[in-house]
Design a protein around this motif. Structure first.
Motif, PDB file in Angstrom:
ATOM      1  N   MET A 110       0.855  -1.186   0.000  1.00 23.63           N
ATOM      2  CA  MET A 110       0.000   0.000   0.000  1.00 23.63           C
ATOM      3  C   MET A 110       0.889   1.233   0.000  1.00 23.63           C
ATOM      4  O   MET A 110       1.710   1.408   0.901  1.00 23.63           O
ATOM      5  CB  MET A 110      -0.889  -0.004   1.249  1.00 23.63           C
ATOM      6  CG  MET A 110      -1.781   1.218   1.368  1.00 23.63           C
ATOM      7  SD  MET A 110      -2.704   1.280   2.922  1.00 23.63           S
ATOM      8  CE  MET A 110      -3.781  -0.108   2.724  1.00 23.63           C
ATOM      9  N   THR A 111       0.727   2.087  -1.008  1.00 22.69           N
ATOM     10  CA  THR A 111       1.530   3.313  -1.054  1.00 22.69           C
ATOM     11  C   THR A 111       1.012   4.308  -0.018  1.00 22.69           C
ATOM     12  O   THR A 111      -0.103   4.174   0.499  1.00 22.69           O
ATOM     13  CB  THR A 111       1.460   3.971  -2.448  1.00 22.69           C
ATOM     14  OG1 THR A 111       0.118   4.428  -2.680  1.00 22.69           O
ATOM     15  CG2 THR A 111       1.907   3.021  -3.546  1.00 22.69           C
ATOM     16  N   TYR A 113       0.105   7.215  -0.760  1.00 22.15           N
ATOM     17  CA  TYR A 113      -1.052   7.836  -1.411  1.00 22.15           C
ATOM     18  C   TYR A 113      -2.311   7.019  -1.147  1.00 22.15           C
ATOM     19  O   TYR A 113      -3.366   7.580  -0.838  1.00 22.15           O
ATOM     20  CB  TYR A 113      -0.791   7.972  -2.916  1.00 22.15           C
ATOM     21  CG  TYR A 113      -1.972   8.522  -3.675  1.00 22.15           C
ATOM     22  CD1 TYR A 113      -2.290   9.875  -3.588  1.00 22.15           C
ATOM     23  CD2 TYR A 113      -2.761   7.696  -4.461  1.00 22.15           C
ATOM     24  CE1 TYR A 113      -3.389  10.393  -4.274  1.00 22.15           C
ATOM     25  CE2 TYR A 113      -3.852   8.205  -5.152  1.00 22.15           C
ATOM     26  CZ  TYR A 113      -4.155   9.554  -5.054  1.00 22.15           C
ATOM     27  OH  TYR A 113      -5.249  10.047  -5.732  1.00 22.15           O
ATOM     28  N   GLU A 114      -2.209   5.707  -1.229  1.00 23.81           N
ATOM     29  CA  GLU A 114      -3.366   4.843  -0.950  1.00 23.81           C
ATOM     30  C   GLU A 114      -3.785   4.946   0.517  1.00 23.81           C
ATOM     31  O   GLU A 114      -4.984   4.961   0.825  1.00 23.81           O
ATOM     32  CB  GLU A 114      -3.054   3.395  -1.332  1.00 23.81           C
ATOM     33  CG  GLU A 114      -2.912   3.191  -2.831  1.00 23.81           C
ATOM     34  CD  GLU A 114      -2.285   1.859  -3.203  1.00 23.81           C
ATOM     35  OE1 GLU A 114      -2.573   1.385  -4.325  1.00 23.81           O
ATOM     36  OE2 GLU A 114      -1.499   1.298  -2.403  1.00 23.81           O
ATOM     37  N   LYS A 117      -5.664   8.183   0.909  1.00 17.59           N
ATOM     38  CA  LYS A 117      -7.037   8.061   0.394  1.00 17.59           C
ATOM     39  C   LYS A 117      -7.941   7.336   1.382  1.00 17.59           C
ATOM     40  O   LYS A 117      -9.064   7.756   1.636  1.00 17.59           O
ATOM     41  CB  LYS A 117      -7.032   7.335  -0.952  1.00 17.59           C
ATOM     42  CG  LYS A 117      -6.569   8.213  -2.101  1.00 17.59           C
ATOM     43  CD  LYS A 117      -6.564   7.490  -3.419  1.00 17.59           C
ATOM     44  CE  LYS A 117      -7.956   7.062  -3.810  1.00 17.59           C
ATOM     45  NZ  LYS A 117      -8.043   6.527  -5.179  1.00 17.59           N
ATOM     46  N   LYS A 118      -7.440   6.245   1.982  1.00 18.90           N
ATOM     47  CA  LYS A 118      -8.245   5.475   2.936  1.00 18.90           C
ATOM     48  C   LYS A 118      -8.562   6.303   4.185  1.00 18.90           C
ATOM     49  O   LYS A 118      -9.675   6.257   4.706  1.00 18.90           O
ATOM     50  CB  LYS A 118      -7.556   4.173   3.292  1.00 18.90           C
ATOM     51  CG  LYS A 118      -7.572   3.168   2.142  1.00 18.90           C
ATOM     52  CD  LYS A 118      -7.149   1.805   2.599  1.00 18.90           C
ATOM     53  CE  LYS A 118      -7.157   0.815   1.460  1.00 18.90           C
ATOM     54  NZ  LYS A 118      -8.492   0.504   0.965  1.00 18.90           N
ATOM     55  N   CYS A 145      -1.221  14.186  -4.356  1.00 23.57           N
ATOM     56  CA  CYS A 145      -1.367  13.992  -2.901  1.00 23.57           C
ATOM     57  C   CYS A 145      -2.030  15.199  -2.241  1.00 23.57           C
ATOM     58  O   CYS A 145      -2.910  15.038  -1.389  1.00 23.57           O
ATOM     59  CB  CYS A 145      -0.005  13.723  -2.266  1.00 23.57           C
ATOM     60  SG  CYS A 145       0.691  12.118  -2.693  1.00 23.57           S
ATOM     61  N   GLU A 148      -5.672  15.276  -2.946  1.00 22.03           N
ATOM     62  CA  GLU A 148      -6.397  14.213  -2.234  1.00 22.03           C
ATOM     63  C   GLU A 148      -6.571  14.542  -0.755  1.00 22.03           C
ATOM     64  O   GLU A 148      -7.312  13.873  -0.051  1.00 22.03           O
ATOM     65  CB  GLU A 148      -5.659  12.879  -2.408  1.00 22.03           C
ATOM     66  CG  GLU A 148      -6.434  11.677  -1.980  1.00 22.03           C
ATOM     67  CD  GLU A 148      -7.717  11.434  -2.785  1.00 22.03           C
ATOM     68  OE1 GLU A 148      -8.752  11.135  -2.163  1.00 22.03           O
ATOM     69  OE2 GLU A 148      -7.685  11.544  -4.016  1.00 22.03           O
TER      70      GLU A 148
END
Length: 172
Positions: A110-111, A113-114, A117-118, A145, A148
């Motif tokens: 999982m980056t 960035y991910e 988002k979460k 980023c 987001e």
């Protein structure tokens, strides 16, 4: 040494609990140690984990404890168990109470960035500021980023002055 001012004295558990709690996420043990050291010397309480998945597990621990309490409370429990449950809930809440997340961008599974988002998609977590770090200065990545919901994007190696800026801007 940079520090967040007005956060209590040193040496006591109460003073430590008063410090802003930062969740540092990086798959590199060296980078994790560096950012943790800078944060601690700047008067942050730090929990360091090696993956976005582990960070989400830690952030979700409060929800799991809360759900377990909801499952148990409707049943008739002996008085001794009822005395233990609120203590367990308070300890779990204190452990996972995070003031800010600072995460590496590029990690396996999982980056950052991910993870960002979460966190921002979660009604319970979206208020936690997330800062992304990367050793690569890629403008499109930085823009993505920030759009987001990242509070900041730091280039590695992170410097004490970066942490001081975060303290003044993000946690005030």
């Amino acid at each position: 040494m940079m520090s967040c001012k007005g956060l209590g004295g040193e040496g006591s558990a109460a003073a430590a609990a008063a410090l802003p709690h930062v969740l540092a996420v990086d798959d590199s043990s060296v980078d994790r140690a560096v950012i943790s050291g800078i944060l601690r010397s700047s008067k942050f309480r730090v929990t360091a984990v090696d993956s976005g998945k582990r960070a989400l597990e830690l952030l979700g621990s409060v929800c799991v404890i809360f759900l377990n309490l909801n499952l148990l409370l409707p049943f008739r429990l002996c008085a001794s168990v009822l005395h233990v449950l609120p203590i367990t809930f308070v300890l779990g809440l204190q452990e996972a109470n995070v003031s800010m997340i600072i995460t590496d961008y590029w990690m396996p599974e999982m980056t950052g960035y991910e993870l960002l988002k979460k966190v921002k998609e979660s009604s319970k977590l979206k208020g936690i500021p997330v800062v992304i770090m990367s050793s690569e200065n890629v403008p499109t990545r930085i823009t993505r980023c920030m759009e987001e919901g990242a509070e900041d994007f730091l280039l590695k190696p992170v410097q004490p002055s970066d942490v001081s800026r975060l303290c003044n801007r993000v946690l005030r």
